[in-house]
Design an enzyme around this catalytic site. Sequence first.
Site, PDB file in Angstrom:
ATOM      1  N   ASP A   1      -1.554  -0.639   5.975  1.00 40.00           N
ATOM      2  CA  ASP A   1      -1.768  -0.017   7.282  1.00 40.00           C
ATOM      3  C   ASP A   1      -3.210  -0.059   7.738  1.00 40.00           C
ATOM      4  O   ASP A   1      -3.507   0.416   8.843  1.00 40.00           O
ATOM      5  CB  ASP A   1      -1.310   1.443   7.246  1.00 40.00           C
ATOM      6  CG  ASP A   1      -2.220   2.306   6.374  1.00 40.00           C
ATOM      7  OD1 ASP A   1      -2.409   1.945   5.193  1.00 40.00           O
ATOM      8  OD2 ASP A   1      -2.730   3.327   6.857  1.00 40.00           O
TER       9      ASP A   1
ATOM     10  N   ASP B   1       0.844  -1.189   0.000  1.00 41.60           N
ATOM     11  CA  ASP B   1       0.000   0.000   0.000  1.00 41.60           C
ATOM     12  C   ASP B   1       0.887   1.249   0.000  1.00 41.60           C
ATOM     13  O   ASP B   1       2.091   1.176   0.275  1.00 41.60           O
ATOM     14  CB  ASP B   1      -0.900  -0.043   1.243  1.00 41.60           C
ATOM     15  CG  ASP B   1      -1.826   1.143   1.350  1.00 41.60           C
ATOM     16  OD1 ASP B   1      -2.511   1.452   0.358  1.00 41.60           O
ATOM     17  OD2 ASP B   1      -1.849   1.780   2.415  1.00 41.60           O
TER      18      ASP B   1
ATOM     19  N   ASP C   1      -0.359   5.195   0.893  1.00 44.40           N
ATOM     20  CA  ASP C   1      -0.663   6.145   1.963  1.00 44.40           C
ATOM     21  C   ASP C   1      -0.731   5.432   3.311  1.00 44.40           C
ATOM     22  O   ASP C   1      -1.482   4.474   3.475  1.00 44.40           O
ATOM     23  CB  ASP C   1      -2.004   6.836   1.704  1.00 44.40           C
ATOM     24  CG  ASP C   1      -2.013   7.629   0.413  1.00 44.40           C
ATOM     25  OD1 ASP C   1      -1.180   8.538   0.286  1.00 44.40           O
ATOM     26  OD2 ASP C   1      -2.842   7.336  -0.465  1.00 44.40           O
TER      27      ASP C   1
END
Length: 224
Positions: A174, A11, A13
């Site tokens: 995240d 991922d 961001d």
Amino acid sequence: MFTHIKAAIIDLDGTMLDTAPDFLVAINRMRAEFSLAPLALETIKHFVGKGSENLIHRVLAVDYAEPQVAQHFDAAIDSYQRHYLSINGDYSTLYPDVIQGLQALRAKGLRLACVTNKPIAFTTPLLQKKGLSNYFDVVYGGDSLVRKKPDPLPLLQVCTDFDLPPAQVIAIGDSSNDAIAARAAGCPVLSVPYGYNHGEAIQNIDSDGIVETLLEAARLISLN
């Protein structure tokens, strides 16, 4: 150890880059055009992760009822995108050991894909600006395919691109978006604890473990 892993989907961001300060600037410049008060960074962090449409909807919903959100949405997202493109990457920073982690993953022979819900028009220049582009064989933004995370489609597409079964492709992210998508795709998944995750505790995510950095993730992965 995660064995027989041949590729990783990472991922953007909240996993590789702390982009919340970019969101803060672009969103508050957009809000100023609507004569709305600026939002705090922590508020915006809770809104990040499900794509630009969801982000702007939630930003408008701070002040507007649903009919007004719908009324102002198109103008607001156009304003936000204009401002975001003008500052994309200027205020964002790499999280610790991201480069070292990517280098370690590549040194093990893994193929790498970046899958994010950020629009591809924002994603590609951001990866280039931060020196990340060359690590990835495949990059998909939130509008690259017909569905975005937490739908498994982007992860399954990477597995197809790499001609690998999902069990050999680990996802690292995240948020619950990454874990839900990975579980549905059949990929193992690791979570990092420093990102956004919509304001929810990382320990509540159904993943295969929490790693402090991408470098720690690389150390847990074995090809054999």
